[in-house]
Design an enzyme around this catalytic site. Structure first.
Site, PDB file in Angstrom:
ATOM      1  N   PHE A   1       0.908  -1.357   0.082  1.00  0.00           N
ATOM      2  CA  PHE A   1       0.013   0.059   0.009  1.00  0.00           C
ATOM      3  C   PHE A   1       1.056   1.322   0.009  1.00  0.00           C
ATOM      4  O   PHE A   1       0.675   2.030   0.878  1.00  0.00           O
ATOM      5  CB  PHE A   1      -0.914   0.076   1.162  1.00  0.00           C
ATOM      6  CG  PHE A   1      -2.246   0.627   1.193  1.00  0.00           C
ATOM      7  CD1 PHE A   1      -2.983   0.559   0.169  1.00  0.00           C
ATOM      8  CD2 PHE A   1      -2.400   1.831   2.075  1.00  0.00           C
ATOM      9  CE1 PHE A   1      -4.201   1.170   0.097  1.00  0.00           C
ATOM     10  CE2 PHE A   1      -3.895   2.507   2.137  1.00  0.00           C
ATOM     11  CZ  PHE A   1      -4.530   2.196   0.881  1.00  0.00           C
TER      12      PHE A   1
ATOM     13  N   ARG B   1       2.999   4.202  -2.743  1.00  0.00           N
ATOM     14  CA  ARG B   1       2.240   5.050  -3.606  1.00  0.00           C
ATOM     15  C   ARG B   1       1.354   4.627  -4.601  1.00  0.00           C
ATOM     16  O   ARG B   1       0.209   5.179  -4.971  1.00  0.00           O
ATOM     17  CB  ARG B   1       3.482   5.627  -4.348  1.00  0.00           C
ATOM     18  CG  ARG B   1       4.148   7.011  -3.702  1.00  0.00           C
ATOM     19  CD  ARG B   1       5.107   7.596  -4.888  1.00  0.00           C
ATOM     20  NE  ARG B   1       6.242   6.659  -4.978  1.00  0.00           N
ATOM     21  CZ  ARG B   1       7.340   6.945  -4.399  1.00  0.00           C
ATOM     22  NH1 ARG B   1       7.560   7.981  -3.475  1.00  0.00           N
ATOM     23  NH2 ARG B   1       8.482   6.073  -4.459  1.00  0.00           N
ATOM     24  N   ILE B   2       1.906   3.394  -5.534  1.00  0.00           N
ATOM     25  CA  ILE B   2       1.041   2.871  -6.415  1.00  0.00           C
ATOM     26  C   ILE B   2      -0.330   2.036  -6.159  1.00  0.00           C
ATOM     27  O   ILE B   2      -1.368   2.253  -6.273  1.00  0.00           O
ATOM     28  CB  ILE B   2       1.737   2.084  -7.377  1.00  0.00           C
ATOM     29  CG1 ILE B   2       2.899   2.919  -8.098  1.00  0.00           C
ATOM     30  CG2 ILE B   2       0.941   1.306  -8.551  1.00  0.00           C
ATOM     31  CD1 ILE B   2       3.720   1.939  -8.931  1.00  0.00           C
TER      32      ILE B   2
ATOM     33  N   ARG C   1       6.324  -6.702 -10.129  1.00  0.00           N
ATOM     34  CA  ARG C   1       7.501  -7.496 -10.647  1.00  0.00           C
ATOM     35  C   ARG C   1       6.937  -8.881 -10.936  1.00  0.00           C
ATOM     36  O   ARG C   1       6.461  -9.442  -9.941  1.00  0.00           O
ATOM     37  CB  ARG C   1       8.631  -7.592  -9.738  1.00  0.00           C
ATOM     38  CG  ARG C   1       9.566  -6.075  -9.649  1.00  0.00           C
ATOM     39  CD  ARG C   1      10.041  -5.939 -11.288  1.00  0.00           C
ATOM     40  NE  ARG C   1      10.941  -4.680 -11.284  1.00  0.00           N
ATOM     41  CZ  ARG C   1      10.381  -3.509 -11.811  1.00  0.00           C
ATOM     42  NH1 ARG C   1       9.018  -3.378 -12.165  1.00  0.00           N
ATOM     43  NH2 ARG C   1      11.202  -2.276 -11.780  1.00  0.00           N
TER      44      ARG C   1
ATOM     45  N   GLU D   1      10.753 -12.064 -18.248  1.00  0.00           N
ATOM     46  CA  GLU D   1      10.691 -11.341 -19.436  1.00  0.00           C
ATOM     47  C   GLU D   1      11.901 -11.230 -20.137  1.00  0.00           C
ATOM     48  O   GLU D   1      12.979 -11.097 -19.830  1.00  0.00           O
ATOM     49  CB  GLU D   1      10.454  -9.602 -18.817  1.00  0.00           C
ATOM     50  CG  GLU D   1       9.117  -9.660 -18.010  1.00  0.00           C
ATOM     51  CD  GLU D   1       8.841  -8.166 -17.398  1.00  0.00           C
ATOM     52  OE1 GLU D   1       9.510  -7.198 -17.993  1.00  0.00           O
ATOM     53  OE2 GLU D   1       8.238  -8.145 -16.714  1.00  0.00           O
TER      54      GLU D   1
ATOM     55  N   HIS E   1       4.534  -5.339 -19.992  1.00  0.00           N
ATOM     56  CA  HIS E   1       5.083  -4.548 -19.284  1.00  0.00           C
ATOM     57  C   HIS E   1       4.919  -3.050 -19.711  1.00  0.00           C
ATOM     58  O   HIS E   1       5.753  -2.317 -19.990  1.00  0.00           O
ATOM     59  CB  HIS E   1       6.602  -4.682 -18.971  1.00  0.00           C
ATOM     60  CG  HIS E   1       7.249  -4.193 -17.892  1.00  0.00           C
ATOM     61  ND1 HIS E   1       8.427  -5.033 -17.048  1.00  0.00           N
ATOM     62  CD2 HIS E   1       6.995  -3.210 -16.941  1.00  0.00           C
ATOM     63  CE1 HIS E   1       8.486  -4.227 -15.910  1.00  0.00           C
ATOM     64  NE2 HIS E   1       7.611  -3.047 -15.957  1.00  0.00           N
TER      65      HIS E   1
ATOM     66  N   GLY F   1       3.125  -0.485 -17.757  1.00  0.00           N
ATOM     67  CA  GLY F   1       2.698   0.007 -16.585  1.00  0.00           C
ATOM     68  C   GLY F   1       3.023   1.575 -16.801  1.00  0.00           C
ATOM     69  O   GLY F   1       1.991   2.269 -16.545  1.00  0.00           O
TER      70      GLY F   1
HETATM   71  C1  DGY Z   1       9.561   0.684 -13.089  1.00  0.00           C
HETATM   72  O1  DGY Z   1       9.916   1.858 -13.097  1.00  0.00           O
HETATM   73  O2  DGY Z   1      10.454   0.176 -12.397  1.00  0.00           O
HETATM   74  C2  DGY Z   1       8.745  -0.051 -14.277  1.00  0.00           C
HETATM   75  O3  DGY Z   1       8.573  -1.378 -13.891  1.00  0.00           O
HETATM   76  C3  DGY Z   1       9.156   0.362 -15.598  1.00  0.00           C
HETATM   77  O4  DGY Z   1       7.922   1.266 -15.882  1.00  0.00           O
END
Ligand code: DGY
Length: 323
Positions: free
Chosen positions: A156, A158-159, A242, A271, A289, A291
């Site tokens: 929990f 920032r993202i 990850r 990956e 990937h 995001g």
């Molecule tokens: C990161 O910034 O760690 C991401 O996985 C790539 O956007």
């Protein structure tokens, strides 16, 4: 005075490469081909700074470059589990990252995956493009309602909090979370978040589980066969953190045996390879990937690498130093 020499391991957005070339003697990667471990090591010998991405394994071997010239490793990304921080420290190399600027893009993508897998959007698109759609009917491709359901967040920070905000305020979801460093009660309440004592509690209670932990040894296979077995058979697992946080083989088994309903993945254990079995499954949405992959965010990430490097070479503390 001559400009510091920097090696950039992949192609960057054009406005960032323009600023980069003004600030430094920059060695760009116009072909956008990944560097080998040998080439990465050589970069540390010939440049004052190396700017890698999440795909470059900056391990102790790479950092053992002799002679060593680089004093800065400016990572294009927030996660730094691909960089051996202890080895960097031992060699006197400063490491920086790009926190904050990719929070919204990544939270948006977690919601994209959640909605896609619940509403069978990937499957529906494949069906239509294959010319298989015969028209509207009451029982066609029924998915799972998202609004009002329970979202469980593992991590929990920032993202995770940005996902909670979207889910609670946008989709009236109940939000559960587990984090070893939970926010204060006011912040949790603002996001409609209820703390759980354990990951297991989150897994058992949630209709959707979304992972937001850092990568690295401490979280490798955090979601393993035992933990997957705790999830409801109607629940979905979302991962934008990850790949190795999930035991991918155990997940494929759970999806095949339908002990969970589905998954939405943006990251993978090896990956860019993806467990072949997942590729043939309709109850999993697979993205490459993406995001942080918006133009705005990727430009902001690049500019942040440069802000850190400018500060470093001006003798100031880089704002986002991690080692
Ligand atoms: C990161 O910034 O760690 C991401 O996985 C790539 O956007």
């Amino acid at each position: 005075m001559s400009k510091p020499k920097v090696v950039v391991t992949r192609r960057w957005p054009e406005p960032v490469e323009r600023r980069l070339s003004g600030l430094f003697e920059a060695e760009l990667n116009a072909d956008d081909r990944p560097l080998t471990q040998e080439q990465l090591k050589a970069a540390f010998s010939r440049a004052d700074a190396v700017f890698p991405t999440v795909c470059d394994r900056i391990d102790a071997e790479v950092l053992s470059a002799e002679p060593l010239k680089a004093r800065l490793c400016g990572n294009f990304g927030v996660g730094f589990n691909h960089i051996d921080l202890e080895a960097a420290k031992a060699r006197g190399i400063t490491v920086t990252n790009t926190p904050g600027v990719l929070t919204d893009a990544t939270a948006d993508l977690a919601m994209t995956l959640l909605l896609m897998v619940a509403r069978r959007a990937g499957e529906g698109e494949r069906h239509l493009r294959a010319g298989e759609w015969t028209g509207w009917r009451p029982t066609h491709m029924m998915g799972t309602q998202v609004t009002g359901k329970t979202l469980g967040l593992v991590g929990f920070g920032r993202i995770g909090r940005a996902v909670a905000h979207r889910a609670h305020h946008g989709f009236a979801m109940t939000v559960l979370f587990h984090d070893p460093e939970p926010p204060g009660p006011d912040e949790a309440a603002r996001l409609g978040g209820h703390a759980c004592a354990s990951i297991e509690e989150v897994l058992e209670r949630a209709d959707f589980v979304s992972l937001h932990t850092p990568g690295g040894a401490a979280t490798t296979h955090l979601v393993n066969a035992e933990r997957l077995a705790r999830m409801k058979p109607t629940a979905f697992l979302i991962n934008t953190s990850r790949g190795d946080v999930i035991d991918e083989a155990a997940l494929a088994r759970a999806l095949r045996e339908r002990t969970i309903a589905g998954a939405g993945l943006d990251v993978y254990e090896a990956e860019p390879a993806v467990a072949p079995e997942l590729l043939g499954m309709d109850n999993v949405v697979l993205l490459p990937h993406l995001g942080s992959a918006t133009t705005e965010t990727r430009v902001a990430m690049g500019m942040m690498v440069l802000d850190n490097a400018e500060a470093f070479f001006a003798g100031r503390e880089p704002p986002n130093r991690v080692a």
